[in-house]
Design an enzyme around this catalytic site. Structure first.
Site, PDB file in Angstrom:
ATOM      1  CB  SER A  67      30.032  42.900  34.652  1.00 56.82           C
ATOM      2  OG  SER A  67      29.955  44.304  34.617  1.00 56.82           O
TER       3      SER A  67
HETATM    4  N1  SAM Z   1      33.599  46.877  31.724  1.00 55.36           N
HETATM    5  C1  SAM Z   1      34.293  46.714  32.957  1.00 55.36           C
HETATM    6  C2  SAM Z   1      35.135  45.458  32.997  1.00 55.36           C
HETATM    7  O1  SAM Z   1      35.163  44.705  32.018  1.00 55.36           O
HETATM    8  O2  SAM Z   1      35.806  45.271  34.009  1.00 55.36           O
HETATM    9  C3  SAM Z   1      33.410  46.768  34.170  1.00 55.36           C
HETATM   10  C4  SAM Z   1      32.969  48.147  34.420  1.00 55.36           C
HETATM   11  S1  SAM Z   1      32.475  48.561  36.032  1.00 55.36           S
HETATM   12  C5  SAM Z   1      30.988  47.658  36.258  1.00 55.36           C
HETATM   13  C6  SAM Z   1      31.934  50.218  35.648  1.00 55.36           C
HETATM   14  C7  SAM Z   1      33.093  51.180  35.416  1.00 55.36           C
HETATM   15  O3  SAM Z   1      32.558  52.407  34.930  1.00 55.36           O
HETATM   16  C8  SAM Z   1      33.881  51.539  36.685  1.00 55.36           C
HETATM   17  O4  SAM Z   1      35.221  51.229  36.501  1.00 55.36           O
HETATM   18  C9  SAM Z   1      33.651  53.043  36.840  1.00 55.36           C
HETATM   19  O5  SAM Z   1      34.750  53.723  37.382  1.00 55.36           O
HETATM   20  C10 SAM Z   1      33.381  53.447  35.409  1.00 55.36           C
HETATM   21  N2  SAM Z   1      32.665  54.721  35.218  1.00 55.36           N
HETATM   22  C11 SAM Z   1      31.608  55.220  35.886  1.00 55.36           C
HETATM   23  N3  SAM Z   1      31.251  56.416  35.361  1.00 55.36           N
HETATM   24  C12 SAM Z   1      32.109  56.653  34.332  1.00 55.36           C
HETATM   25  C13 SAM Z   1      32.251  57.706  33.384  1.00 55.36           C
HETATM   26  N4  SAM Z   1      31.452  58.781  33.366  1.00 55.36           N
HETATM   27  N5  SAM Z   1      33.226  57.628  32.474  1.00 55.36           N
HETATM   28  C14 SAM Z   1      34.070  56.563  32.442  1.00 55.36           C
HETATM   29  N6  SAM Z   1      33.990  55.542  33.319  1.00 55.36           N
HETATM   30  C15 SAM Z   1      33.009  55.574  34.243  1.00 55.36           C
END
Ligand code: SAM
Length: 230
Positions: A67
């Protein structure tokens, strides 16, 4: 050469923090400190390193993103993270936000360190995040779990705070509701799969949830049993 590059990144990070302060996004001294010390360039792919201190999201592969820093800052501020707290993050991605949270709940030399449990559904991102957290010295403060974060992580529940970093179809996914402590805070983007999402800060009071809509946002979708279908 390495020390010149390091200085270069430190200078860029300092400027980013100053601009987030000027824009009124960063206000709490402890969040300012966390954003000032966690090296974002060590959590992004090598070819994106030079853009690490721009205030924008960056690709981390597999269609996922780290993000924009203003979003990390806002979520940390709204979560009101305190030393000693246990935090659950859904969506580890790069591991950067987990490291920021770790700085807040387990600062250096803390006598009462908290811990971050973070869940990611993509195995490759889990491995990358673990490596970045190790390289930056946060590996003992953050546990990275591979799985469906919409189920939460009952093994370590209840949590003081829950942070969701992917857009959910519902404001309070049932397992996360149940795993949040009474008086705890959930910060979550919710809405449609690709557009029209809002960031919510939700406080739990017994069986009541007080929800505040913060702002419109755009996150990748939360995919899982209590999220969207893939
Ligand atoms: N917090 C992260 C960072 O600091 O880089 C950014 C996160 S990114 C916007 C959203 C993440 O959520 C992605 O890596 C995606 O694969 C993960 N995601 C989506 N659905 C998920 C789930 N049900 N369980 C775990 N991870 C999930």
């Amino acid at each position: 050469m390495a020390s010149i590059l390091k200085m270069h990144f430190e200078e860029k990070r300092k400027r980013l923090v100053e601009s987030l302060k000027d824009r009124g996004i960063l206000t709490k001294p402890e969040v300012i400190k966390a954003m000032s010390v966690v090296p974002r360039h060590m959590f992004v792919p090598k070819d994106a390193e030079s853009s690490a201190y721009m205030d924008s999201p960056l690709s981390i592969g597999l269609g996922q993103t780290i993000s924009a820093p203003h979003m990390n800052a806002m979520m940390c501020e709204y979560l009101e993270l305190k030393e000693g707290e246990k935090v659950l993050e859904i969506g580890t991605g790069s591991g950067y936000h987990a490291a920021l949270c770790a700085e807040l709940v387990a600062p250096e030399n803390s006598q009462n360190p908290g811990h971050i449990f973070t869940i990611e559904r993509h195995k490759e991102l889990v491995e990358n995040a673990k490596k970045s957290l190790k390289d930056t010295g946060y590996e003992h403060k953050v546990t990275v779990i591979h799985g469906d974060g919409t189920l939460g992580y009952p093994e370590e529940a209840p949590y003081d705070k829950v942070l969701v970093t992917a857009a959910s179809p519902t404001k309070v996914p049932v397992p996360l509701r149940d795993q949040l402590k009474d008086g705890g805070i959930l910060c979550i983007p919710a809405g449609s799969k690709s557009f029209a999402q809002n960031l919510y800060v939700i406080k739990k009071h017994g069986t009541d949830f007080k929800s505040t809509k913060i702002t419109g946002v755009r996150f990748v979708p939360l995919i899982g049993k209590y999220g969207f279908e893939s």
